[in-house]
Design a protein around this motif. Sequence first.
Motif, PDB file in Angstrom:
ATOM      1  N   ASN A 144       0.709  -1.158  -0.024  1.00 53.87           N
ATOM      2  CA  ASN A 144       0.105  -0.059   0.018  1.00 53.87           C
ATOM      3  C   ASN A 144       0.874   1.327   0.111  1.00 53.87           C
ATOM      4  O   ASN A 144       2.043   1.122   0.068  1.00 53.87           O
ATOM      5  CB  ASN A 144      -0.933  -0.040   1.131  1.00 53.87           C
ATOM      6  CG  ASN A 144      -0.101   0.054   2.648  1.00 53.87           C
ATOM      7  OD1 ASN A 144       0.329   1.155   2.899  1.00 53.87           O
ATOM      8  ND2 ASN A 144      -0.436  -1.137   3.299  1.00 53.87           N
ATOM      9  N   THR A 145       0.236   2.339  -0.157  1.00 51.02           N
ATOM     10  CA  THR A 145       0.903   3.733  -0.188  1.00 51.02           C
ATOM     11  C   THR A 145       1.949   4.172   1.279  1.00 51.02           C
ATOM     12  O   THR A 145       2.740   5.037   0.752  1.00 51.02           O
ATOM     13  CB  THR A 145      -0.053   4.697  -0.776  1.00 51.02           C
ATOM     14  OG1 THR A 145      -1.008   4.885   0.393  1.00 51.02           O
ATOM     15  CG2 THR A 145      -0.585   4.556  -2.163  1.00 51.02           C
ATOM     16  N   ASN A 146       1.505   3.452   2.051  1.00 47.99           N
ATOM     17  CA  ASN A 146       2.313   3.675   3.261  1.00 47.99           C
ATOM     18  C   ASN A 146       3.658   2.743   3.455  1.00 47.99           C
ATOM     19  O   ASN A 146       4.119   2.972   4.730  1.00 47.99           O
ATOM     20  CB  ASN A 146       1.451   3.625   4.512  1.00 47.99           C
ATOM     21  CG  ASN A 146       0.436   4.520   4.402  1.00 47.99           C
ATOM     22  OD1 ASN A 146       0.500   5.822   4.131  1.00 47.99           O
ATOM     23  ND2 ASN A 146      -0.936   4.286   4.763  1.00 47.99           N
ATOM     24  N   CYS A 147       3.831   1.728   2.620  1.00 41.76           N
ATOM     25  CA  CYS A 147       5.103   0.758   2.560  1.00 41.76           C
ATOM     26  C   CYS A 147       6.262   1.476   3.008  1.00 41.76           C
ATOM     27  O   CYS A 147       7.252   0.918   3.610  1.00 41.76           O
ATOM     28  CB  CYS A 147       4.817  -0.184   1.697  1.00 41.76           C
ATOM     29  SG  CYS A 147       3.466  -1.367   1.633  1.00 41.76           S
ATOM     30  N   TYR A 149       7.259   3.813   4.574  1.00 38.61           N
ATOM     31  CA  TYR A 149       7.332   4.397   5.901  1.00 38.61           C
ATOM     32  C   TYR A 149       7.619   3.377   6.965  1.00 38.61           C
ATOM     33  O   TYR A 149       7.710   3.360   8.140  1.00 38.61           O
ATOM     34  CB  TYR A 149       6.276   5.357   6.479  1.00 38.61           C
ATOM     35  CG  TYR A 149       5.881   6.542   5.247  1.00 38.61           C
ATOM     36  CD1 TYR A 149       6.650   7.589   5.165  1.00 38.61           C
ATOM     37  CD2 TYR A 149       4.741   6.292   4.731  1.00 38.61           C
ATOM     38  CE1 TYR A 149       6.409   8.451   4.287  1.00 38.61           C
ATOM     39  CE2 TYR A 149       4.469   7.517   3.750  1.00 38.61           C
ATOM     40  CZ  TYR A 149       5.437   8.501   3.551  1.00 38.61           C
ATOM     41  OH  TYR A 149       5.017   9.329   2.754  1.00 38.61           O
ATOM     42  N   CYS A 150       7.383   2.212   6.598  1.00 38.42           N
ATOM     43  CA  CYS A 150       7.269   0.859   7.378  1.00 38.42           C
ATOM     44  C   CYS A 150       8.572   0.657   7.819  1.00 38.42           C
ATOM     45  O   CYS A 150       9.459   0.502   7.118  1.00 38.42           O
ATOM     46  CB  CYS A 150       6.517  -0.429   6.765  1.00 38.42           C
ATOM     47  SG  CYS A 150       6.526  -1.620   7.764  1.00 38.42           S
ATOM     48  N   ARG A 189       0.585   2.197  -5.989  1.00 40.14           N
ATOM     49  CA  ARG A 189       1.291   1.388  -4.833  1.00 40.14           C
ATOM     50  C   ARG A 189       2.709   1.522  -5.154  1.00 40.14           C
ATOM     51  O   ARG A 189       3.761   1.411  -4.767  1.00 40.14           O
ATOM     52  CB  ARG A 189       0.482   0.480  -4.318  1.00 40.14           C
ATOM     53  CG  ARG A 189      -0.692   0.837  -3.840  1.00 40.14           C
ATOM     54  CD  ARG A 189      -1.265  -0.644  -3.137  1.00 40.14           C
ATOM     55  NE  ARG A 189      -1.559  -1.551  -3.821  1.00 40.14           N
ATOM     56  CZ  ARG A 189      -2.966  -1.748  -4.513  1.00 40.14           C
ATOM     57  NH1 ARG A 189      -3.885  -0.857  -4.145  1.00 40.14           N
ATOM     58  NH2 ARG A 189      -3.187  -2.773  -5.379  1.00 40.14           N
TER      59      ARG A 189
END
Length: 305
Positions: A144-147, A149-150, A189
């Motif tokens: 997803n688009t937050n990957c 930052y993980c 993504r």
Amino acid sequence: MDVFAEGLAILRRFIAEQGVVDHRDVLAIEKEFRLPVGPFEVLGFIDRVDWIDDETVEVIDYKTNHQLFTRDEVDTSLQMSLYEVAVRRLWPWAKKVKLTFWMLRHGVRQETTRTEEQLADALAYVETLGRQTETATEYPARLNTNCSYCDHRKQCPAYADALKGKREFIVEDLADLEGVAREREEVARLAKALYARKEELEDILKAQLKERDELVLGGVRYRMFATTSLDYPLEPTLTLLADATGLSRDEVLGKLGAIDKKALDALLKSLGKKLDKPRVSLLKAELEAHADKRMSPRLWAKEVA
């Protein structure tokens, strides 16, 4: 604008908008709650709860989203539904609960309420989700688009596949809008993950180029260079152009003049310290009435539940 400066600007605007607060009207800040839902317990923290009157409280949730919520998103927010259930149990005297998303980047308060039926549906949904989670045996990673930052992305197989450009779906019939949308979201993504990786790699190269003029790696030459932008001071620029063209300063200004929105916003913020809020709001509305509005079509997409 760097992140710190942007955050500071948001905070200053919030303080100006908030004004003076009677601390006796603030029932709680960062209020923790533990909400029993069937055999489960929901742990949460509410940003702020205010006393409105003897039977009404207001739940305030601060958001820094770049986009405002749609009306439907505000009215169906599971987060706010759970907050209301928790608040009713924490302050049982409250017969009415006003729910507010305070959108800090926009200076907008998006308000909503809930019916008893909506609250019951929210609790039923959470319990169902909990039971599904208990019975699940596999939790495959989903890109997803937050990957980017993980902290666990380096160990994530889905992220590794994204860096390799692995695709799951390519629409064959471009008249199939469902397929077009599905592929578009997958590409979005992937693009975000790949762009974040590109920035990560570039930061490593830039760090090396601080100590040397250039790098030649893999048949590619890397160097740092400075870009130049020009800001023309108003008075000498008008004088030079007026002398060169034979036009008056006002005529030159009419042909070239435009007010920078960021500078205008900064000025209006500073006026908030000298003028009352209604006067500043009226001034802003008057200025916007004279502004030339240009519409730039942009695609907006958000996953729905």
